[in-house]
Design an enzyme around this catalytic site. Structure first.
Site, PDB file in Angstrom:
ATOM      1  N   TYR A  33       4.555   1.884  -1.362  1.00 44.77           N
ATOM      2  CA  TYR A  33       3.273   1.334  -0.906  1.00 44.77           C
ATOM      3  C   TYR A  33       2.432   2.468  -0.349  1.00 44.77           C
ATOM      4  CZ  TYR A  33       5.490  -3.278  -1.324  1.00 44.77           C
ATOM      5  OH  TYR A  33       6.128  -4.402  -1.788  1.00 44.77           O
TER       6      TYR A  33
ATOM      7  N   LYS B  30      17.789   3.210  -6.845  1.00 40.54           N
ATOM      8  CA  LYS B  30      17.577   3.058  -8.284  1.00 40.54           C
ATOM      9  C   LYS B  30      17.531   4.465  -8.861  1.00 40.54           C
ATOM     10  CE  LYS B  30      16.936   0.859 -12.082  1.00 40.54           C
ATOM     11  NZ  LYS B  30      18.041   0.116 -12.730  1.00 40.54           N
TER      12      LYS B  30
END
Ligand code: NAI
Ligand code: MG
Length: 355
Positions: A136, A186
């Site tokens: 973000y 990830k």
């Protein structure tokens, strides 16, 4: 010592759940002789329609005066979500360096998980979400708007200081719980930021040998949270992964309506902010049926943060008691109670009377 709390009800069910929580807090303050005062800020999408901004120019300066901030939810159809969020919520988190977003969840007696094999107590975890950087970020932009070669770039920003402090917070929190941290990653797909995240997690894990630490790839992790949620204790995750995982874990517990969050500046230089995980729920706004528990549990975290551990524990006991009783469960939990009935029950429990 008195505490001044800045209150932002916001939009939709936000003002409803905040009003309910204030009623409950009044009872807590009364019983425990706490000196809590409130300053209401009516900042919302409605205000945006009138003034063109989500909060006044000096909004952050005004909030800086408070000891804590209690927020309902912001967002309303007609105002793009990125405008409402980036105009109010996200500037507060960033300006006050509330770099930790703690989001506990549990399956209490009286709640039924959509996963039938899960018993009360079979899920009890905290998502520790990085709250001021990561995916973000404001860095990026758009080019060639409206043309076939239009493009958008959004840079994820991970700093050593930022990752280190959120991971350290997770380890310290795990030490007060079951001593187990799971890091969401990830690094197989996101080849720069996520391997860096993993490296910092490994380094910090060495500094906390008493806490067990695993990492899970976010996709498989999401499946494991559904299949075996009882395994997890403290989950540490980047801004985006933590956001998604906390809605998922709340749903696994039965409803997002109970999920709380604390946006913490652990240095205590700035006020921290306490708010439910849910949004303004336009589909049920104005009907008086919103579950106030997410906001009340957020107020429990606020009381703890302000040093009122005993009051916090008792308010949490009231939350558990109201959930245990089928008559004081809201619709999202399969009950029929409205906001006012739950609020009245919480107040009665706090005051030592069971309703
Ligand atoms: P939402 O959380 O508002 O609603 C999702 C679903 O959960 C709806 O069906 C709603 O009725 C239900 N729900 C939520 N809170 C509940 C409660 N306390 N009791 C009973 N049921 C409850 O998420 P949605 O619909 O994606 O977003 C609505 C608006 O809220 C959007 O404008 C969004 O940007 C904003 N939003 C604001 C947040 C914040 O202020 N922190 C967080 C998430 C969304
Ligand atoms: Mg969210």
């Amino acid at each position: 010592m008195g505490h001044e709390i800045g209150v932002i009800g916001g939009d939709g069910i936000g003002p409803e759940v905040v009003a309910a929580t204030r009623e409950v807090l009044d009872a807590v303050a009364d019983v425990h002789s706490l000196d809590l005062s409130y300053v209401e800020h009516g900042w919302s999408c409605r205000g945006y329609a009138e003034t063109g901004s989500m909060m006044p120019d000096d909004g952050l300066d005004r909030l800086a005066q408070h000891d804590a901030i209690l927020l309902g939810a912001v967002g309303w159809p007609g105002v793009p979500d990125h405008v409402s969020l980036w105009g109010l919520l996200i500037p507060i988190r960033r300006h006050f360096r509330q770099y930790v977003n703690e989001r506990p969840i549990a399956l209490f007696e009286g709640m039924e998980s959509p996963l039938r094999r899960l018993e009360p107590g079979g899920l009890d975890l905290v998502v520790v979400r990085e709250n001021v950087e990561g995916e973000y970020s404001e860095i990026g932009g758009r080019l060639n708007r409206g043309f076939p070669d239009e493009l958008a770039i959004q840079e994820a920003v991970f700093t050593r200081a930022g990752v280190t402090r959120i991971v350290d917070h997770a380890f310290a929190l795990a030490r007060t719980r079951r001593g187990y941290v799971t890091s969401a990653t990830k690094s197989n797909g996101i080849i720069h930021t996520m391997p860096f995240w993993d490296e910092v997690v490994r380094e910090r894990a060495e500094q906390h040998p008493d806490v067990r630490c695993d990492q899970e790839l976010i996709d498989a992790f999401a499946a494991k949270v559904v299949l075996d949620p009882g395994r997890f204790d403290v989950i540490v995750a980047s801004n985006l992964f933590g956001d998604i995982l906390s809605d998922l874990t709340a749903a696994v517990a039965g409803s997002i309506g109970i999920a709380p969050s604390a946006n913490l500046d652990p240095t205590r230089e700035h006020p921290s902010m306490f708010e439910p995980v849910h949004g303004s729920a336009p589909d049920i706004a104005g009907q008086g049926v919103a579950n106030p528990i997410g906001t009340v549990w957020s107020a429990v975290m606020m009381l703890d943060h302000l040093g009122h551990g005993e009051a916090a524990t008792e308010l949490m006991a009231a939350v558990r008691a109201s959930l245990r009783d089928p008559a004081t469960r809201t619709r999202d939990l399969g009950g029929t109670a409205d906001t006012a009935a739950v609020t009245a029950a919480l107040v009665a429990h706090v005051r030592g009377r069971t309703s």
